[in-house]
Design a protein around this motif. Sequence first.
Motif, PDB file in Angstrom:
ATOM      1  N   PHE A 138       0.890  -1.150   0.000  1.00  0.00           N
ATOM      2  CA  PHE A 138       0.000   0.000   0.000  1.00  0.00           C
ATOM      3  C   PHE A 138       0.932   1.204   0.000  1.00  0.00           C
ATOM      4  CE2 PHE A 138      -2.469   2.980   2.908  1.00  0.00           C
ATOM      5  CZ  PHE A 138      -3.290   3.452   1.908  1.00  0.00           C
ATOM      6  N   ALA A 139       0.729   2.128  -0.944  1.00  0.00           N
ATOM      7  CA  ALA A 139       1.722   3.198  -1.143  1.00  0.00           C
ATOM      8  C   ALA A 139       1.081   4.586  -1.110  1.00  0.00           C
ATOM      9  CB  ALA A 139       2.443   2.985  -2.471  1.00  0.00           C
ATOM     10  N   PRO A 140       0.611   5.026   0.058  1.00  0.00           N
ATOM     11  CA  PRO A 140      -0.031   6.347   0.111  1.00  0.00           C
ATOM     12  C   PRO A 140       0.992   7.492   0.082  1.00  0.00           C
ATOM     13  CG  PRO A 140       0.087   5.411   2.309  1.00  0.00           C
ATOM     14  CD  PRO A 140       0.633   4.365   1.365  1.00  0.00           C
ATOM     15  N   SER A 141       0.531   8.637  -0.385  1.00  0.00           N
ATOM     16  CA  SER A 141       1.340   9.857  -0.338  1.00  0.00           C
ATOM     17  C   SER A 141       0.871  10.674   0.862  1.00  0.00           C
ATOM     18  CB  SER A 141       1.143  10.680  -1.609  1.00  0.00           C
ATOM     19  OG  SER A 141       1.366   9.882  -2.745  1.00  0.00           O
ATOM     20  N   PRO A 142       1.778  11.064   1.759  1.00  0.00           N
ATOM     21  CA  PRO A 142       1.345  11.824   2.945  1.00  0.00           C
ATOM     22  C   PRO A 142       1.117  13.297   2.625  1.00  0.00           C
ATOM     23  CG  PRO A 142       3.691  11.330   3.091  1.00  0.00           C
ATOM     24  CD  PRO A 142       3.210  10.720   1.805  1.00  0.00           C
ATOM     25  N   LEU A 165       4.118  -1.528   3.542  1.00  0.00           N
ATOM     26  CA  LEU A 165       3.713  -0.118   3.462  1.00  0.00           C
ATOM     27  C   LEU A 165       4.854   0.669   2.826  1.00  0.00           C
ATOM     28  CD1 LEU A 165       1.842   2.288   4.244  1.00  0.00           C
ATOM     29  CD2 LEU A 165       3.022   2.341   6.458  1.00  0.00           C
ATOM     30  N   ARG A 166       4.493   1.552   1.921  1.00  0.00           N
ATOM     31  CA  ARG A 166       5.496   2.442   1.318  1.00  0.00           C
ATOM     32  C   ARG A 166       5.001   3.866   1.459  1.00  0.00           C
ATOM     33  NH1 ARG A 166       5.956   1.628  -4.805  1.00  0.00           N
ATOM     34  NH2 ARG A 166       4.909   3.614  -5.081  1.00  0.00           N
ATOM     35  N   ILE A 167       5.880   4.740   1.843  1.00  0.00           N
ATOM     36  CA  ILE A 167       5.495   6.143   2.016  1.00  0.00           C
ATOM     37  C   ILE A 167       6.004   6.930   0.808  1.00  0.00           C
ATOM     38  CG2 ILE A 167       5.678   8.172   3.511  1.00  0.00           C
ATOM     39  CD1 ILE A 167       4.177   5.849   4.823  1.00  0.00           C
ATOM     40  N   SER A 223      10.841  11.090 -10.421  1.00  0.00           N
ATOM     41  CA  SER A 223       9.411  11.242 -10.675  1.00  0.00           C
ATOM     42  C   SER A 223       8.701  10.072  -9.990  1.00  0.00           C
ATOM     43  CB  SER A 223       9.125  11.209 -12.177  1.00  0.00           C
ATOM     44  OG  SER A 223       9.470   9.939 -12.702  1.00  0.00           O
ATOM     45  N   TYR A 224       7.402  10.182  -9.896  1.00  0.00           N
ATOM     46  CA  TYR A 224       6.612   9.063  -9.366  1.00  0.00           C
ATOM     47  C   TYR A 224       6.931   7.779 -10.137  1.00  0.00           C
ATOM     48  CZ  TYR A 224       2.683   5.922  -9.660  1.00  0.00           C
ATOM     49  OH  TYR A 224       1.925   4.793  -9.742  1.00  0.00           O
ATOM     50  N   HIS A 225       7.013   7.881 -11.457  1.00  0.00           N
ATOM     51  CA  HIS A 225       7.233   6.679 -12.276  1.00  0.00           C
ATOM     52  C   HIS A 225       8.536   5.977 -11.905  1.00  0.00           C
ATOM     53  CE1 HIS A 225       3.848   7.738 -14.687  1.00  0.00           C
ATOM     54  NE2 HIS A 225       4.403   8.828 -15.167  1.00  0.00           N
ATOM     55  N   ALA A 241       1.522  -5.398  -7.310  1.00  0.00           N
ATOM     56  CA  ALA A 241       1.369  -3.963  -7.081  1.00  0.00           C
ATOM     57  C   ALA A 241      -0.122  -3.648  -7.140  1.00  0.00           C
ATOM     58  CB  ALA A 241       2.133  -3.174  -8.133  1.00  0.00           C
ATOM     59  N   VAL A 242      -0.656  -3.174  -6.026  1.00  0.00           N
ATOM     60  CA  VAL A 242      -2.088  -2.871  -5.927  1.00  0.00           C
ATOM     61  C   VAL A 242      -2.253  -1.360  -5.938  1.00  0.00           C
ATOM     62  CG1 VAL A 242      -4.112  -3.013  -4.423  1.00  0.00           C
ATOM     63  CG2 VAL A 242      -2.552  -4.971  -4.601  1.00  0.00           C
ATOM     64  N   ARG A 243      -3.077  -0.854  -6.834  1.00  0.00           N
ATOM     65  CA  ARG A 243      -3.337   0.584  -6.861  1.00  0.00           C
ATOM     66  C   ARG A 243      -4.609   0.862  -7.635  1.00  0.00           C
ATOM     67  NH1 ARG A 243       2.219   1.616 -10.047  1.00  0.00           N
ATOM     68  NH2 ARG A 243       1.653   0.946 -12.132  1.00  0.00           N
ATOM     69  N   GLY A 244      -5.051   2.110  -7.582  1.00  0.00           N
ATOM     70  CA  GLY A 244      -6.319   2.475  -8.191  1.00  0.00           C
ATOM     71  C   GLY A 244      -6.282   2.412  -9.704  1.00  0.00           C
ATOM     72  N   ASP A 300      -7.107   4.541 -11.671  1.00  0.00           N
ATOM     73  CA  ASP A 300      -6.644   5.808 -12.256  1.00  0.00           C
ATOM     74  C   ASP A 300      -5.165   5.718 -12.654  1.00  0.00           C
ATOM     75  OD1 ASP A 300      -6.226   5.561  -9.464  1.00  0.00           O
ATOM     76  OD2 ASP A 300      -5.840   7.700  -9.280  1.00  0.00           O
ATOM     77  N   LEU A 301      -4.455   4.750 -12.116  1.00  0.00           N
ATOM     78  CA  LEU A 301      -3.024   4.609 -12.436  1.00  0.00           C
ATOM     79  C   LEU A 301      -2.757   3.492 -13.449  1.00  0.00           C
ATOM     80  CD1 LEU A 301      -1.512   5.256  -8.901  1.00  0.00           C
ATOM     81  CD2 LEU A 301      -1.298   6.695 -10.916  1.00  0.00           C
ATOM     82  N   PHE A 302      -3.832   2.985 -14.047  1.00  0.00           N
ATOM     83  CA  PHE A 302      -3.673   1.889 -15.009  1.00  0.00           C
ATOM     84  C   PHE A 302      -2.668   2.260 -16.111  1.00  0.00           C
ATOM     85  CE2 PHE A 302      -4.692  -0.581 -18.760  1.00  0.00           C
ATOM     86  CZ  PHE A 302      -4.947  -1.847 -18.267  1.00  0.00           C
TER      87      PHE A 302
HETATM   88  N1  GLU Z   1       1.353   7.054  -4.128  1.00  0.00           N
HETATM   89  C1  GLU Z   1       0.394   6.746  -5.139  1.00  0.00           C
HETATM   90  C2  GLU Z   1      -0.964   7.266  -4.723  1.00  0.00           C
HETATM   91  O1  GLU Z   1      -1.103   7.787  -3.669  1.00  0.00           O
HETATM   92  C3  GLU Z   1       0.308   5.282  -5.433  1.00  0.00           C
HETATM   93  C4  GLU Z   1       1.520   4.802  -6.115  1.00  0.00           C
HETATM   94  C5  GLU Z   1       1.457   3.387  -6.645  1.00  0.00           C
HETATM   95  O2  GLU Z   1       0.677   2.592  -6.158  1.00  0.00           O
HETATM   96  O3  GLU Z   1       2.238   3.110  -7.543  1.00  0.00           O
HETATM   97  O4  GLU Z   1      -1.905   7.176  -5.454  1.00  0.00           O
END
Ligand code: GLU
Length: 290
Positions: free
Chosen positions: A7-11, A39-41, A192-194, A209-212, A214-216
């Motif tokens: 899980f990789a949230p941005s604070p 967890l990844r920050i 960069s994020y990428h 890698a699990v994410r929304g 929107d990041l497909f």
């Molecule tokens: N940090 C990104 C976000 O908050 C997610 C990054 C990822 O899952 O690759 O949406």
Amino acid sequence: MSVVSRFAPSPTGPLHLGHAWSALVAHDAARTAGGQFLLRIDDIDPGRVRSAFRDAIDVDLAWLGLEPDGEPLVQSLRFPAYRAALERLAGDGLAYPCFCTRAEIAAEIAASASAPHGPDGPVYPGTCRRLSANEAAARIVAGEAHAWRLDMAGALGRTGPLVWYDETGRAIAADPAPFGDIVLARRDAPASYHLASTLDDAATGVTLAVRGSDLFAATHIHRLLQALLDLPSPAYLHHQLIGDADGRRLAKRHDAASIASLRAAGVDPNTLITDLRIGRLPLGYRWVAP
Ligand code: GLU
């Protein structure tokens, strides 16, 4: 192979219901397979990160009962690794410094008759790709602010066709070309994020890698970076997003949807998680298409 998810949230704001869903999907995928949930920050954005939001992530995950394994990976502590990858790509002739400001890029795009649009908006016109190596080096030495960009055409010439896999094992053809020369390192941040996300998933042995959803589209880029940097490619699970009653995707403006607000309102976390597992959302929220 055991599942390692993250899980990789941005604070940069409070976690909300959408984050709870993302964390739950990653958590359950790992736990049901006897794997690890990491967890990844994602704190590489110096202007937007707040330590209070960082601290709240631990509190919120504990309240939800979604505790990660081990110590989190913190992106702001990984700058040397990002720099090394960037240097490798530059050494391979696939990354170049870009001195353009946003305004200059916008002006150039406005003046051009055919400005291609990529999934993230107008494609960078490639101005700085055409600078001579001497000029680029001189401007760096002179201290001119710059980002670093990927030479997309050059990169695609090196790798040939690529695929990535979703969580069901379905192969998806990677198609990063429409993004053009994406940013690898920003003027104000060393990655960069990428670049950061791709490197970190490899560094932590993430297999899912699990994410929304929107990041497909970003996954096409990440697959290319993996190939260029000889990194393994995890499976990708892009989950549905949660919106408000009007179907607008949850964002920081949705105070009431924050985990802290739900907690303060007396919501029972076990009920919330049990409901989410069967796709039932609290009143006033709905699933939205990306
Ligand atoms: N940090 C990104 C976000 O908050 C997610 C990054 C990822 O899952 O690759 O949406």
